[in-house]
Design an enzyme around this catalytic site. Structure first.
Site, mmCIF file in Angstrom:
data_model
loop_
_atom_site.group_PDB
_atom_site.id
_atom_site.type_symbol
_atom_site.label_atom_id
_atom_site.label_comp_id
_atom_site.label_asym_id
_atom_site.label_seq_id
_atom_site.Cartn_x
_atom_site.Cartn_y
_atom_site.Cartn_z
ATOM 1 N N ASP A 40 -2.238 6.886 -3.406
ATOM 2 C CA ASP A 40 -1.188 5.965 -2.841
ATOM 3 C C ASP A 40 -0.863 5.047 -3.778
ATOM 4 O O ASP A 40 -1.130 4.743 -4.979
ATOM 5 C CB ASP A 40 -1.611 5.506 -1.360
ATOM 6 C CG ASP A 40 -2.436 4.280 -1.450
ATOM 7 O OD1 ASP A 40 -3.460 4.412 -2.540
ATOM 8 O OD2 ASP A 40 -2.673 3.673 -0.513
ATOM 9 N N ASP A 50 -0.978 1.333 -3.833
ATOM 10 C CA ASP A 50 -1.667 0.514 -4.595
ATOM 11 C C ASP A 50 -3.171 1.221 -4.906
ATOM 12 O O ASP A 50 -3.993 0.369 -5.277
ATOM 13 C CB ASP A 50 -1.930 -0.477 -3.529
ATOM 14 C CG ASP A 50 -2.741 -0.126 -2.383
ATOM 15 O OD1 ASP A 50 -2.804 0.857 -1.909
ATOM 16 O OD2 ASP A 50 -3.724 -1.014 -1.727
ATOM 17 N N ASP A 103 -5.861 2.698 -3.385
ATOM 18 C CA ASP A 103 -7.048 2.745 -2.722
ATOM 19 C C ASP A 103 -7.173 3.905 -1.854
ATOM 20 O O ASP A 103 -8.203 4.067 -1.211
ATOM 21 C CB ASP A 103 -7.127 1.440 -1.789
ATOM 22 C CG ASP A 103 -6.056 1.264 -0.836
ATOM 23 O OD1 ASP A 103 -5.139 2.014 -0.637
ATOM 24 O OD2 ASP A 103 -6.237 0.339 0.104
ATOM 25 N N SER A 155 0.905 -1.300 0.015
ATOM 26 C CA SER A 155 -0.031 0.061 -0.003
ATOM 27 C C SER A 155 0.911 1.273 -0.139
ATOM 28 O O SER A 155 1.523 1.419 -0.903
ATOM 29 C CB SER A 155 -0.932 -0.037 1.053
ATOM 30 O OG SER A 155 -1.807 0.855 1.168
#
Length: 450
Positions: free
Chosen positions: A244, A246, A248, A107
């Site tokens: 960010d 990833d 999400d 992430s």
């Protein structure tokens, strides 16, 4: 060496120091294949199928290969998506009627970290019991299946997800006339987000779109928004959007290059639904959501509840209330009537839809919600047991709440990883907030170190 990274939605029981090795990922793939392959669901060519996607960090290629080998050895077919946002894997798992989806990502963390997250067949978090079953299966001896699985690459994965994102807006929706800075954090949205917003008509200035395996989240993206803020000012853009690593989470910048966080974006989306879409049933925030957000929703008679910090807790409360909107100030926003999980691109489009329907620039719209000053003090203690229940601490909190007179709040929250208690006070005046937080922190420190 890559460190272990598992968030609240990861396989539990393996959080700690030390590397995640390819051998561990091989065994994890085999364990997941054995457990998930037994669940009811559609088959592809006689086999259960599982999709694997990843972000752009360099270790993802190694872990992808190891997971793929373990799954195939367990007799499971594997669909390889390549670098894709986490919410895209959730969507594509549903689209391909796969047994599950696996995301290889850490992430918003730096490139040295990595980890995994599972999605169920319907694109939601795996049930806790299934995760526990996978953990237990890690100890199984690896036996090659009589009928090995196969791997195939899904070449049109990006195009499918781009169309899904665009379809989350109404027919005819256009961003023509808007100049937008996009910061993709050198992460999984680098080849997705610019196409989505350009195809909807925006003039796009893209930054953070040159991943090299090591620069994900490095001085860019929603966790380091200075690059976006400066680019908005430099290019005279109408607004900026930062994701960010990833994909999400999302944060915005207004035309002045000032940050707009998740609370402000949630308020904008909720306000738009109330005024243009027939109402907003309610919004879930977290313990850390700004009190000004709560007050602004209250003034508009939009129900609001707080969950514990973490997207899984937000989603649980949304589902319990049958509400469609929730999220965190970090920019992890869930629009449950559009998708099953937090999705930076979908959330950004929902905010842009609000901006275009209101016909006002973002800086004017965000002013409809007054963010209250918030001050937090981390109090390091010898022991935390019983501190929050101590009479002196409870008295101090009660006295401060009385001084705030319903126009602020107090939150005492133990750290999950350190011997700390976080003391946070919000109110209308910054100087008062800082003084009141210091007063409570002094009592907490005295009680915890006595």
């Amino acid at each position: 060496m890559t460190r272990k990274y598992f968030g609240t939605d990861g396989i539990r029981g393996h959080v700690g120091e030390g590397p995640i090795t390819p051998d561990f990922m091989l065994r994890l793939g085999y364990a997941a294949g054995k457990v998930l392959g037994q669940l009811p669901g559609a088959k592809r060519g006689g086999h259960r199928s599982i999709l694997i996607g990843k972000d752009t960090r360099i270790s993802g290629y190694m872990f992808e290969a190891a997971l793929e080998a373990g799954l195939i050895n367990a007799g499971v077919d594997v669909g390889l998506l390549g670098p894709m946002p986490t919410p895209a894997i959730a969507y594509l798992t549903r689209t391909f009627h796969a047994q599950a989806g696996i995301v290889i990502s850490a992430s918003h963390n730096p490139y040295q970290d990595n980890g995994i997250k599972f999605f169920s067949a319907d694109g939601s978090k795996l049930p806790d019991q299934v995760e526990l079953d996978i953990e237990a299966a890690l100890d199984l001896p690896m036996e090659t299946a009589a009928d090995l699985g196969k791997a195939w690459r899904i070449d049109d994965a990006a195009a499918r997800y781009i169309e899904f994102c665009k379809a989350s807006t109404p027919w005819g929706f256009s961003l023509e006339g808007l100049k937008i800075v996009l910061d993709c954090a050198n992460g999984a949205t680098y080849h997705i987000a610019p196409k989505v917003f350009r195809e909807l008509g925006a003039e796009v200035v893209a930054v953070g779109v040159s991943p090299d395996g090591h620069n994900i989240n490095l001085d860019c993206g929603s966790t380091r928004p200075a690059l976006m803020l400066e680019a908005v000012r430099e290019h005279g853009a109408d607004l900026g959007i930062a994701f960010d690593g990833d994909g999400d989470r999302v944060l915005f910048a207004d035309r002045n290059g000032e940050l707009v966080d998740g609370d402000q974006l949630l308020f904008l989306i909720a306000m738009h639904r109330q005024q243009f879409l027939g109402g907003c049933s309610g919004v879930v925030g977290t313990q850390m959501s700004n009190y000004g957000f709560e007050l602004a929703l209250r003034e508009r008679e939009i129900p609001f509840e707080r969950a514990k910090v973490g997207d899984r807790y937000v989603l649980e409360k949304m589902q319990a209330n049958d509400w469609k909107l929730g999220g965190e100030s970090s920019g992890h926003i869930i629009c449950a009537d559009s998708t099953t999980t937090g999705d930076g691109v979908i959330s950004a489009l929902q905010a842009l839809r609000a901006i275009t329907d209101f016909g006002e620039p973002l800086d004017q719209l965000k002013a409809r919600m007054k963010m209250l000053p918030q001050h937090m003090i981390n109090v390091r203690l010898v022991h935390r047991d019983g501190v929050l229940e101590h009479e002196d601490v409870r008295t101090a909190v009660t006295e401060v709440e009385a001084e705030l007179a319903g126009r602020g709040r107090v939150l005492l929250r133990p750290s999950g990883t350190e011997p700390l208690i976080r003391v946070m006070v919000e109110g209308e005046k910054r100087a008062q907030v800082e003084q009141l937080a210091a007063r409570i922190a002094e009592v907490v420190q005295r009680v915890g170190n006595s």
